[in-house]
Design an enzyme around this catalytic site. Structure first.
Site, PDB file in Angstrom:
ATOM      1  CG  ASP A  47      -2.020  -1.033   1.134  1.00  0.00           C
ATOM      2  OD1 ASP A  47      -2.374  -1.416   0.011  1.00  0.00           O
ATOM      3  OD2 ASP A  47      -2.524  -1.460   2.191  1.00  0.00           O
ATOM      4  CE1 TYR A  75       3.838  -6.705   4.254  1.00  0.00           C
ATOM      5  CE2 TYR A  75       3.232  -8.921   4.941  1.00  0.00           C
ATOM      6  CZ  TYR A  75       3.348  -7.961   3.957  1.00  0.00           C
ATOM      7  OH  TYR A  75       2.974  -8.268   2.671  1.00  0.00           O
ATOM      8  CG  ASP A  89      -4.394   2.504   5.313  1.00  0.00           C
ATOM      9  OD1 ASP A  89      -5.106   3.533   5.241  1.00  0.00           O
ATOM     10  OD2 ASP A  89      -3.944   1.936   4.304  1.00  0.00           O
ATOM     11  NE  ARG A 181      -4.948  -2.026   3.049  1.00  0.00           N
ATOM     12  CZ  ARG A 181      -6.016  -1.862   2.276  1.00  0.00           C
ATOM     13  NH1 ARG A 181      -7.111  -1.320   2.773  1.00  0.00           N
ATOM     14  NH2 ARG A 181      -5.978  -2.208   1.000  1.00  0.00           N
TER      15      ARG A 181
END
Length: 245
Positions: A47, A75, A89, A181
């Site tokens: 993203d 992540y 987010d 997210r």
């Protein structure tokens, strides 16, 4: 100034440390233009707000994109409780604000266990998943929200190195196609506070780790110096490494 490199040299994979605020598509285009190559593609988008490992296949290596995407992703990031957004987010519009009580860390750790293992995950309304040929995010911007069938994902580990409410720092290892997210949003809902993904950095994507990644500025310097071979992984090396994961 563009540098034209012989095709035999650019058949491989370079790993860019994607900057925040830039789409993965734009990063690929920047690399393609800098090298004057026709074929280039990433192996799993990040993203715009996210940073980190973005492997880019060049030339004949684009045929290996599917193979590279199969690897596990790791992540690191931060979830902020108390604030929900429409995109799940920090880039989205705030949809709700809730007070965050002084939650016992053990309560949060126990809640996180619900989001580990093999799971069914609904794609978020603002995502590139398509419905009748249209990405969901384009429909969502028009106020049209479509629920797609949940997809099977697997979260191998979900660690919480630091909890400083309302923020929760995390490290997640998961399969491709996992929306971090969505996990942030669902964790907030489960805790009764709401929440969103405040920061995200991919530190591993299959064969490639953050230690191999270079930012676009450094990439430009290396290419200008004629040292592309220092940061490109050749096709044969990618194939050999892929057999070990």
């Amino acid at each position: 100034m563009r540098l034209v490199v012989p095709m035999s040299v650019i058949d491989g994979v370079v790993v860019i440390d994607k900057p925040a605020g830039m789409t993965s598509f734009r990063v690929v285009n920047a690399v393609r233009r800098r090298l004057s190559v026709k074929k280039a593609g990433h192996t799993g988008s990040l993203d715009p707000m996210a940073t980190g490992v973005l492997p880019i296949c060049l030339g004949r290596a684009t045929k290996l994109a599917g193979l590279i995407m199969e690897g596990r992703k790791v992540y690191e990031g931060r979830i902020r409780l108390g604030i929900s957004t429409d995109t799940y987010d920090a880039d989205g519009k705030v949809t709700a604000i809730h007070p965050v009580p002084d939650l016992d860390p053990e309560v949060i750790i126990k809640a996180v266990q619900r989001f580990t293992g093999r799971l069914l995950q609904m794609p978020p309304p603002f995502s590139a998943v398509k419905h009748n040929g249209q990405p969901l995010y384009k429909l969502a911007r028009k106020g049209i929200f479509v629920e797609k069938a949940p997809r099977t994902i697997e979260v191998f580990s979900f660690e919480l190195p630091e909890i400083t409410l309302p923020d929760i720092n995390f490290r997640i290892c998961c399969t491709k196609g996992t929306y971090i997210r969505s996990i942030a949003h669902e964790l907030g809902e489960y805790l009764g506070t709401g929440g969103h993904l405040a920061a995200l950095r991919r530190v591993q994507s299959g064969l490639f780790g953050i230690e191999q990644a270079v930012d676009l500025g450094r990439f430009d310097e290396i290419v200008s110096a004629g040292r592309l071979s220092e940061i490109i992984t050749p096709i044969d090396v990618v194939c050999v490494k892929a057999e070990t994961i």
